[in-house]
Design a protein around this motif. Structure first.
Motif, PDB file in Angstrom:
ATOM      1  N   GLU A 171       4.731   7.143   9.196  1.00  0.00           N
ATOM      2  CA  GLU A 171       3.437   6.834   9.997  1.00  0.00           C
ATOM      3  C   GLU A 171       3.162   5.338   9.573  1.00  0.00           C
ATOM      4  O   GLU A 171       2.659   4.743  10.370  1.00  0.00           O
ATOM      5  CB  GLU A 171       2.418   7.541   9.360  1.00  0.00           C
ATOM      6  CG  GLU A 171       2.090   8.753   9.576  1.00  0.00           C
ATOM      7  CD  GLU A 171       1.008   9.683   9.383  1.00  0.00           C
ATOM      8  OE1 GLU A 171       0.442   9.226   8.462  1.00  0.00           O
ATOM      9  OE2 GLU A 171       0.695  10.842   9.486  1.00  0.00           O
ATOM     10  N   ALA A 172       3.848   4.592   8.750  1.00  0.00           N
ATOM     11  CA  ALA A 172       3.689   3.069   8.477  1.00  0.00           C
ATOM     12  C   ALA A 172       4.873   2.395   9.399  1.00  0.00           C
ATOM     13  O   ALA A 172       4.820   1.423   9.345  1.00  0.00           O
ATOM     14  CB  ALA A 172       4.114   3.025   7.173  1.00  0.00           C
ATOM     15  N   TYR A 221       1.142   4.092  -3.051  1.00  0.00           N
ATOM     16  CA  TYR A 221       0.850   5.716  -2.921  1.00  0.00           C
ATOM     17  C   TYR A 221       2.248   6.269  -3.601  1.00  0.00           C
ATOM     18  O   TYR A 221       1.948   7.362  -4.063  1.00  0.00           O
ATOM     19  CB  TYR A 221       0.844   5.979  -1.344  1.00  0.00           C
ATOM     20  CG  TYR A 221       0.776   7.195  -0.811  1.00  0.00           C
ATOM     21  CD1 TYR A 221      -0.574   7.902  -1.228  1.00  0.00           C
ATOM     22  CD2 TYR A 221       1.735   8.085  -0.071  1.00  0.00           C
ATOM     23  CE1 TYR A 221      -0.481   9.298  -0.524  1.00  0.00           C
ATOM     24  CE2 TYR A 221       1.675   9.249   0.105  1.00  0.00           C
ATOM     25  CZ  TYR A 221       0.647   9.924  -0.148  1.00  0.00           C
ATOM     26  OH  TYR A 221       0.317  11.430   0.101  1.00  0.00           O
ATOM     27  N   HIS A 222       3.138   5.757  -3.278  1.00  0.00           N
ATOM     28  CA  HIS A 222       4.439   6.505  -4.145  1.00  0.00           C
ATOM     29  C   HIS A 222       4.256   6.779  -5.678  1.00  0.00           C
ATOM     30  O   HIS A 222       4.728   7.569  -6.081  1.00  0.00           O
ATOM     31  CB  HIS A 222       5.966   5.745  -3.722  1.00  0.00           C
ATOM     32  CG  HIS A 222       6.159   5.838  -2.102  1.00  0.00           C
ATOM     33  ND1 HIS A 222       7.293   4.974  -1.652  1.00  0.00           N
ATOM     34  CD2 HIS A 222       5.538   6.235  -1.030  1.00  0.00           C
ATOM     35  CE1 HIS A 222       7.228   5.446  -0.519  1.00  0.00           C
ATOM     36  NE2 HIS A 222       6.289   6.059   0.089  1.00  0.00           N
ATOM     37  N   ARG A 248       1.574   9.208  -6.349  1.00  0.00           N
ATOM     38  CA  ARG A 248       2.496  10.526  -6.183  1.00  0.00           C
ATOM     39  C   ARG A 248       3.475  10.776  -6.938  1.00  0.00           C
ATOM     40  O   ARG A 248       3.976  11.946  -6.925  1.00  0.00           O
ATOM     41  CB  ARG A 248       2.633  10.914  -4.876  1.00  0.00           C
ATOM     42  CG  ARG A 248       1.676  10.671  -3.843  1.00  0.00           C
ATOM     43  CD  ARG A 248       0.539  11.951  -4.204  1.00  0.00           C
ATOM     44  NE  ARG A 248       0.980  13.221  -4.108  1.00  0.00           N
ATOM     45  CZ  ARG A 248       1.291  13.814  -2.841  1.00  0.00           C
ATOM     46  NH1 ARG A 248       0.772  13.376  -1.629  1.00  0.00           N
ATOM     47  NH2 ARG A 248       1.843  15.230  -2.655  1.00  0.00           N
ATOM     48  N   THR A 301       6.032  11.323   5.425  1.00  0.00           N
ATOM     49  CA  THR A 301       5.177  11.486   6.532  1.00  0.00           C
ATOM     50  C   THR A 301       4.252  10.138   6.649  1.00  0.00           C
ATOM     51  O   THR A 301       4.332   9.303   7.265  1.00  0.00           O
ATOM     52  CB  THR A 301       3.951  12.553   6.328  1.00  0.00           C
ATOM     53  OG1 THR A 301       4.668  13.902   6.440  1.00  0.00           O
ATOM     54  CG2 THR A 301       2.869  12.371   7.516  1.00  0.00           C
ATOM     55  N   GLU A 302       3.944   9.599   4.957  1.00  0.00           N
ATOM     56  CA  GLU A 302       3.402   8.081   4.857  1.00  0.00           C
ATOM     57  C   GLU A 302       4.354   7.254   5.353  1.00  0.00           C
ATOM     58  O   GLU A 302       4.043   6.260   5.961  1.00  0.00           O
ATOM     59  CB  GLU A 302       2.955   8.140   3.553  1.00  0.00           C
ATOM     60  CG  GLU A 302       1.843   8.896   3.258  1.00  0.00           C
ATOM     61  CD  GLU A 302       0.298   8.499   4.058  1.00  0.00           C
ATOM     62  OE1 GLU A 302       0.460   7.042   4.152  1.00  0.00           O
ATOM     63  OE2 GLU A 302      -0.238   9.266   4.025  1.00  0.00           O
ATOM     64  N   ASP A 343       4.882  14.783   1.885  1.00  0.00           N
ATOM     65  CA  ASP A 343       3.783  13.869   2.336  1.00  0.00           C
ATOM     66  C   ASP A 343       4.110  12.283   2.272  1.00  0.00           C
ATOM     67  O   ASP A 343       3.606  11.523   2.849  1.00  0.00           O
ATOM     68  CB  ASP A 343       2.630  14.411   1.471  1.00  0.00           C
ATOM     69  CG  ASP A 343       2.031  15.507   1.570  1.00  0.00           C
ATOM     70  OD1 ASP A 343       2.350  16.370   2.702  1.00  0.00           O
ATOM     71  OD2 ASP A 343       1.168  16.167   0.907  1.00  0.00           O
ATOM     72  N   VAL A 344       4.912  12.022   1.184  1.00  0.00           N
ATOM     73  CA  VAL A 344       5.309  10.600   1.124  1.00  0.00           C
ATOM     74  C   VAL A 344       6.218  10.348   2.186  1.00  0.00           C
ATOM     75  O   VAL A 344       5.912   9.147   2.637  1.00  0.00           O
ATOM     76  CB  VAL A 344       6.008  10.374  -0.343  1.00  0.00           C
ATOM     77  CG1 VAL A 344       6.739   9.168  -0.581  1.00  0.00           C
ATOM     78  CG2 VAL A 344       5.095  10.647  -1.520  1.00  0.00           C
ATOM     79  N   GLU A 374       1.037  -1.122   0.210  1.00  0.00           N
ATOM     80  CA  GLU A 374       0.105   0.010  -0.079  1.00  0.00           C
ATOM     81  C   GLU A 374       0.702   1.318  -0.005  1.00  0.00           C
ATOM     82  O   GLU A 374       0.486   1.954  -0.645  1.00  0.00           O
ATOM     83  CB  GLU A 374      -0.845  -0.081   1.404  1.00  0.00           C
ATOM     84  CG  GLU A 374      -1.983  -1.037   1.155  1.00  0.00           C
ATOM     85  CD  GLU A 374      -3.102  -0.889   2.335  1.00  0.00           C
ATOM     86  OE1 GLU A 374      -2.471  -0.572   3.364  1.00  0.00           O
ATOM     87  OE2 GLU A 374      -4.004  -1.209   2.181  1.00  0.00           O
ATOM     88  N   LEU A 375       1.831   1.138   0.710  1.00  0.00           N
ATOM     89  CA  LEU A 375       2.896   2.327   0.815  1.00  0.00           C
ATOM     90  C   LEU A 375       3.504   2.847  -0.624  1.00  0.00           C
ATOM     91  O   LEU A 375       3.433   3.822  -0.901  1.00  0.00           O
ATOM     92  CB  LEU A 375       3.868   2.266   1.859  1.00  0.00           C
ATOM     93  CG  LEU A 375       4.923   3.233   2.073  1.00  0.00           C
ATOM     94  CD1 LEU A 375       4.223   4.510   2.845  1.00  0.00           C
ATOM     95  CD2 LEU A 375       6.176   2.773   3.058  1.00  0.00           C
TER      96      LEU A 375
END
Length: 232
Positions: free
Chosen positions: A110-111, A70-71, A74, A106-107, A103-104, A66-67
């Motif tokens: 947060e992971a 997202y990369h 973006r 930060t993800e 933001d990437v 999932e991470l």
């Protein structure tokens, strides 16, 4: 059970490449071995698409899956950066990761990750993607781990670009090219042995040394030596 070593893992990949291999399974094993042996807590491969974007190719867990998606969406992050610059990209510590990738980043934090290291997948002068390694502890990679991770990225590249099979004519052509290159090397050894008063072993060492200094292939250096002798 005896733990796998990095040499065994890379040997397994090499063995698969000379056989008729299934690429999805091979890459899944490769990222898993890479994470275990570098070591890191997770690993993933992002590759460039024909339209210039990025897609996830393989990951060691659903969380990283999932991470990385997202990369890719973006078009930002460590593997994207490594693919675009052709150089490794690293950040250690949550603040450094966020500062570098916004933001990437930060993800990523947060992971649960506090270090990330990405390695370009080089092919013929450009990068076709990147290998991401994530760690939950804020730690730099040692030099041996850094070299090993790049080796895994290189093997992943070979697994992707290698044709499934070569026809007899194509295989024969590649063998012929390899033999022609060897002939040029032998000619260059003779030239250097004569010009510099060396024996053939020392002449070969001289070729290898020139190749290392110039950043050229051994065949290119040999061709230059022979060409220069012919032009005299």
């Amino acid at each position: 059970m005896t733990a796998r070593t990095s040499a065994q893992a890379l040997a397994d990949v090499a063995s698969a490449l000379v056989e008729d291999h299934e690429i999805t399974g091979l890459l899944a094993r490769l990222v898993s071995d890479c994470a275990a042996l570098v070591p890191a807590d997770a690993a993933a491969l992002l590759v460039r698409t024909a339209d210039g974007g990025f897609e996830l190719l393989s990951a060691t867990s659903h969380r990283v899956d999932e991470l990385e998606l997202y990369h890719a969406q973006r078009e930002s992050g460590p593997a994207v950066e490594a693919a675009r610059t052709g150089a490794p990209a690293s950040a250690v510590g949550g603040e450094a990761i966020v500062a570098r990738w916004g933001d990437v980043g930060t993800e990523i934090v947060e992971a649960g990750f506090q270090a990330v290291h990405a390695f370009p997948m080089h092919w013929r002068g450009h990068a076709i993607g990147g290998l991401n390694l994530f760690s939950v502890t804020a730690a730099e990679l040692s030099e041996p781990s850094f070299v090993l991770a790049q080796s895994f990225a290189d093997f992943a590249t070979l697994a992707i670009v290698q044709p499934a099979a070569l026809g007899d004519e194509d295989l024969a052509q590649r063998v012929t090219e390899a033999l022609e290159g060897r002939v040029v090397v032998e000619q260059a050894k003779g030239v250097l042995a004569f010009q510099l008063g060396l024996d053939m072993a020392d002449a070969y060492d001289e070729l290898v040394a020139r190749s290392s200094v110039n950043g050229s292939t051994l065949a290119q250096v040999a061709q230059n030596v022979v060409r220069a002798a012919q032009e005299r």
